[in-house]
Design a protein around this motif. Structure first.
Motif, mmCIF file in Angstrom:
data_model
loop_
_atom_site.group_PDB
_atom_site.id
_atom_site.type_symbol
_atom_site.label_atom_id
_atom_site.label_comp_id
_atom_site.label_asym_id
_atom_site.label_seq_id
_atom_site.Cartn_x
_atom_site.Cartn_y
_atom_site.Cartn_z
ATOM 1 N N TYR A 25 -4.294 1.112 11.194
ATOM 2 C CA TYR A 25 -3.364 2.417 11.795
ATOM 3 C C TYR A 25 -4.303 3.287 11.382
ATOM 4 C CZ TYR A 25 -1.678 2.582 6.729
ATOM 5 O OH TYR A 25 -2.193 2.588 5.164
ATOM 6 N N LEU A 31 -4.411 7.055 -0.604
ATOM 7 C CA LEU A 31 -4.110 5.501 -0.511
ATOM 8 C C LEU A 31 -4.077 5.200 -1.710
ATOM 9 C CD1 LEU A 31 -3.495 3.506 2.277
ATOM 10 C CD2 LEU A 31 -5.924 3.660 2.038
ATOM 11 N N PHE A 90 -0.052 12.429 2.161
ATOM 12 C CA PHE A 90 -0.708 13.236 1.744
ATOM 13 C C PHE A 90 -0.106 14.678 2.064
ATOM 14 C CE2 PHE A 90 0.734 14.725 6.299
ATOM 15 C CZ PHE A 90 0.743 14.168 6.963
ATOM 16 N N VAL A 130 3.623 1.008 2.716
ATOM 17 C CA VAL A 130 2.942 0.536 3.575
ATOM 18 C C VAL A 130 3.243 -1.589 3.001
ATOM 19 C CG1 VAL A 130 1.580 -0.690 5.497
ATOM 20 C CG2 VAL A 130 2.659 1.861 5.116
ATOM 21 N N LYS A 131 2.725 -2.159 3.818
ATOM 22 C CA LYS A 131 2.897 -3.273 3.349
ATOM 23 C C LYS A 131 1.489 -4.110 3.472
ATOM 24 C CE LYS A 131 4.907 -6.635 5.452
ATOM 25 N NZ LYS A 131 6.002 -8.922 5.791
ATOM 26 N N ASN A 173 -6.258 13.326 20.770
ATOM 27 C CA ASN A 173 -7.461 14.101 19.859
ATOM 28 C C ASN A 173 -8.574 14.371 20.766
ATOM 29 O OD1 ASN A 173 -8.599 14.873 17.813
ATOM 30 N ND2 ASN A 173 -7.692 13.525 16.614
ATOM 31 N N LEU A 211 -8.457 9.835 1.651
ATOM 32 C CA LEU A 211 -9.513 9.658 2.976
ATOM 33 C C LEU A 211 -10.423 10.861 3.647
ATOM 34 C CD1 LEU A 211 -5.995 7.725 4.565
ATOM 35 C CD2 LEU A 211 -8.363 6.497 4.360
ATOM 36 N N PHE A 267 -0.765 14.490 22.701
ATOM 37 C CA PHE A 267 -1.915 14.335 23.038
ATOM 38 C C PHE A 267 -2.403 13.451 22.736
ATOM 39 C CE2 PHE A 267 -3.331 17.151 20.977
ATOM 40 C CZ PHE A 267 -2.631 17.298 19.729
ATOM 41 N N ARG A 307 -8.233 16.785 6.440
ATOM 42 C CA ARG A 307 -8.659 17.536 7.335
ATOM 43 C C ARG A 307 -6.971 18.219 7.551
ATOM 44 N NH1 ARG A 307 -7.994 10.795 10.101
ATOM 45 N NH2 ARG A 307 -7.949 10.111 8.035
ATOM 46 N N PHE A 353 1.166 5.583 0.435
ATOM 47 C CA PHE A 353 -0.363 6.864 1.413
ATOM 48 C C PHE A 353 0.776 7.625 1.422
ATOM 49 C CE2 PHE A 353 -1.681 8.117 4.764
ATOM 50 C CZ PHE A 353 -1.020 9.353 5.520
ATOM 51 N N ALA A 373 4.530 6.965 2.114
ATOM 52 C CA ALA A 373 5.594 6.205 2.849
ATOM 53 C C ALA A 373 4.556 5.158 1.916
ATOM 54 C CB ALA A 373 4.113 6.453 4.458
ATOM 55 N N LEU A 391 -3.991 18.398 10.263
ATOM 56 C CA LEU A 391 -3.287 17.009 10.293
ATOM 57 C C LEU A 391 -2.677 17.441 12.149
ATOM 58 C CD1 LEU A 391 -0.377 18.801 8.026
ATOM 59 C CD2 LEU A 391 -1.729 17.104 8.098
ATOM 60 N N PRO A 392 -2.780 15.950 12.913
ATOM 61 C CA PRO A 392 -2.438 16.580 14.220
ATOM 62 C C PRO A 392 -1.190 17.299 15.003
ATOM 63 C CG PRO A 392 -1.492 14.079 13.436
ATOM 64 C CD PRO A 392 -1.797 15.407 12.316
ATOM 65 N N ARG A 407 4.201 14.092 2.940
ATOM 66 C CA ARG A 407 4.540 12.851 3.880
ATOM 67 C C ARG A 407 4.338 11.844 2.500
ATOM 68 N NH1 ARG A 407 4.613 12.702 10.484
ATOM 69 N NH2 ARG A 407 6.381 14.606 9.529
ATOM 70 N N ARG A 440 2.728 3.544 14.018
ATOM 71 C CA ARG A 440 2.573 4.131 13.112
ATOM 72 C C ARG A 440 1.537 5.221 12.540
ATOM 73 N NH1 ARG A 440 1.455 -1.000 8.747
ATOM 74 N NH2 ARG A 440 3.557 -2.092 8.924
ATOM 75 N N LEU A 478 1.057 -1.152 0.199
ATOM 76 C CA LEU A 478 -0.102 0.384 -0.362
ATOM 77 C C LEU A 478 1.036 1.080 0.601
ATOM 78 C CD1 LEU A 478 -2.281 -0.208 2.472
ATOM 79 C CD2 LEU A 478 -3.329 0.097 0.506
ATOM 80 N N PHE A 509 2.660 8.480 10.224
ATOM 81 C CA PHE A 509 2.252 9.099 9.259
ATOM 82 C C PHE A 509 1.411 10.198 9.441
ATOM 83 C CE2 PHE A 509 3.899 5.258 7.168
ATOM 84 C CZ PHE A 509 2.973 4.402 7.673
ATOM 85 N N GLY A 510 1.546 10.526 10.680
ATOM 86 C CA GLY A 510 0.437 12.265 10.874
ATOM 87 C C GLY A 510 -1.532 11.557 10.500
ATOM 88 N N PHE A 511 -1.342 10.663 11.846
ATOM 89 C CA PHE A 511 -2.944 10.160 11.627
ATOM 90 C C PHE A 511 -3.240 10.477 13.135
ATOM 91 C CE2 PHE A 511 -4.713 8.632 8.227
ATOM 92 C CZ PHE A 511 -3.695 7.856 7.388
ATOM 93 N N MET A 512 -2.447 10.579 14.231
ATOM 94 C CA MET A 512 -2.589 10.186 15.153
ATOM 95 C C MET A 512 -1.623 11.252 16.045
ATOM 96 S SD MET A 512 -3.549 7.754 17.516
ATOM 97 C CE MET A 512 -2.598 6.878 18.955
ATOM 98 N N PRO A 513 -2.215 12.820 16.571
ATOM 99 C CA PRO A 513 -0.960 13.351 17.457
ATOM 100 C C PRO A 513 -0.586 12.938 18.356
ATOM 101 C CG PRO A 513 -3.442 13.937 18.404
ATOM 102 C CD PRO A 513 -3.265 13.099 17.380
ATOM 103 N N VAL A 514 0.808 13.036 19.039
ATOM 104 C CA VAL A 514 1.655 12.215 20.202
ATOM 105 C C VAL A 514 2.011 12.492 21.186
ATOM 106 C CG1 VAL A 514 4.014 11.996 19.433
ATOM 107 C CG2 VAL A 514 2.722 11.992 17.551
ATOM 108 N N TYR A 528 -5.051 13.306 2.297
ATOM 109 C CA TYR A 528 -5.404 12.200 3.165
ATOM 110 C C TYR A 528 -4.906 11.282 1.300
ATOM 111 C CZ TYR A 528 -3.694 13.383 7.762
ATOM 112 O OH TYR A 528 -3.455 13.617 8.699
#
Lengths: 115, 125
Positions: B57, A60, A7, A89-90, B109, A37, B107, A40, A5, A87, A42-43, A85, B96, A3, B100-105, A58
């Motif tokens: 993930y 995929l 963004f 992924v398998k 969400n 996806l 704290f 949104r 991915f 990446a 970013l975190p 970014r 992961r 896969l 990859f920038g899905f989840m904050p580190v 995002y």
């Protein structure tokens, strides 16, 4: 079997996607599926290519191809400013049907030295 | 004198010693002894919370349930109560998602703060 991915930002997402997919096809990968996806915030703020980004879309891509593509593609996409970014992924193989329950751990056996 | 050894070293013990029988083995000619078998009243094996669920993930909500809301650190096995496999899978997926920038580190969400509590963490008062 992998896969991919990444963004990215910017309103010209269609052009960027097209570029990446074409590049992938050039290296001989078969694109099975492309998923969005959503866009949104970013975190965390990511600074890439001398710019600080807060929102991103995002994407995929389902790929099938030889593993030699990976390094070349990472290089190629690293040079693309629009992609923040990237990446590889398998492809996740789900094995959840074999889950037998929790076996109670024997703590005594752990304390005795293993030989 | 054939050899300077006591007679009970030359003759094999099977001939003169009393046969040793294990207590829990079946003894011939005794039908009223208990038959060894697996516990028939054993309940179904205990399952952890994620026993049938596929961990990905991408579903940040599930992963955030195993992360502290204040620091964003991943809870250990004694808090989450997951089995070996699933704990490992979750940790890998969370790492992961961070990269990859899905989840904050640092704290959790804030939109996931009102999720049902799975981990039995006790905060100091």
């Amino acid at each position: 079997l992998s896969l991919f991915f990444f963004f990215l930002l910017k309103p010209e997402t269609a052009a960027v996607l097209k570029r990446t997919v074409e590049a992938l096809m050039e290296r001989g990968a078969v694109v099975r599926n492309l998923e969005n996806l959503g866009e949104r915030s970013l975190p965390y703020k990511i600074s890439k290519h001398k710019e600080r980004h807060r929102r991103g879309g995002y994407f995929l891509i389902d790929l099938e191809g030889p593993p030699s593509i990976v390094s070349t593609m990472m290089d190629h996409l690293g040079r693309d400013i629009d992609i923040i970014r990237r990446a590889f992924v398998k492809h996740p193989v789900s094995k959840t049907e074999e889950c037998s329950g929790m076996i109670p751990v024997n703590y005594e056996d752990k304390l005795i030295a293993k030989k | 004198m054939a050899a300077r050894r006591p007679w009970w070293r030359l003759v094999p013990a099977a001939l003169w010693r009393q046969p040793r029988r294990l207590q829990h083995e079946r003894q011939p000619g005794r039908p009223d002894q208990p038959i060894p078998m697996e516990n028939p009243y054993k309940g179904p094996p205990k399952k952890c919370v994620l026993c049938g669920i596929n961990v990905d993930y991408k579903n940040v909500q599930l992963l955030s349930q195993f992360v502290s809301p204040h620091t964003g650190c991943i809870y250990g096995r004694h808090i989450t109560g997951l089995c070996n496999k699933k704990q490992k899978e979750i940790t890998k997926a969370i790492k992961r998602a961070h990269v990859f920038g899905f989840m904050p580190v640092m704290f959790k969400n804030p939109s996931f703060l009102t999720d049902p509590k799975i981990c039995n963490i006790k905060y100091p008062e």
